[in-house]
Motif scaffolding. Structure first.
Motif, short mmCIF file in Angstrom:
data_model
loop_
_atom_site.label_atom_id
_atom_site.label_comp_id
_atom_site.label_asym_id
_atom_site.label_seq_id
_atom_site.Cartn_x
_atom_site.Cartn_y
_atom_site.Cartn_z
N ILE A 1 0.90 -1.30 0.13
CA ILE A 1 0.10 0.21 0.08
C ILE A 1 0.97 1.19 -0.08
O ILE A 1 0.59 2.14 -0.70
N ARG A 2 2.00 1.19 0.87
CA ARG A 2 2.83 2.34 0.77
C ARG A 2 3.57 2.58 -0.49
O ARG A 2 3.65 3.65 -0.91
N ALA A 3 3.91 1.40 -1.18
CA ALA A 3 4.47 1.49 -2.46
C ALA A 3 3.51 2.10 -3.46
O ALA A 3 3.86 2.99 -4.51
N MET A 4 2.16 1.76 -3.57
CA MET A 4 1.07 2.21 -4.36
C MET A 4 1.01 3.50 -4.29
O MET A 4 0.85 4.36 -5.33
N LYS A 5 0.85 4.03 -3.09
CA LYS A 5 0.69 5.54 -2.85
C LYS A 5 1.94 6.34 -2.94
O LYS A 5 1.83 7.61 -3.21
N ALA A 6 3.00 5.91 -3.09
CA ALA A 6 4.15 6.71 -3.50
C ALA A 6 4.36 7.04 -5.10
O ALA A 6 5.04 8.01 -5.36
N ARG A 7 3.66 6.25 -5.57
CA ARG A 7 3.47 6.52 -7.13
C ARG A 7 2.88 8.03 -7.52
O ARG A 7 2.31 8.74 -7.52
#
Length: 66
Positions: free
Chosen positions: A60-66
């Motif tokens: 989820i953190r990786a997806m929000k970083a996009r």
């Protein structure tokens, strides 16, 4: 390593993850020979769920970083 602890010392697995109340309940369950098997299963499933939650949070953190 943590899985082996969860199988042989279920209450310790909960205690090491900071779940003190759950560790006490698990220890009480583990005191009986019959209760040791459900306590070990409970600890292993809880450990696997905890690992899955950490993986999901990382995704989820990786997806929000996009």
């Amino acid at each position: 390593m943590m899985t082996l602890i969860a199988i042989f010392f279920p209450w310790l697995s909960f205690l090491l993850r900071g779940k003190i109340f759950t560790a006490i309940i698990c220890l009480i369950l583990q005191i009986t020979l019959i209760g040791w098997i459900p306590a070990a299963i409970w600890a292993v499933i809880s450990l696997q769920n905890s690992r899955a939650d950490k993986r999901n949070d990382k995704l989820i953190r990786a997806m929000k970083a996009r």
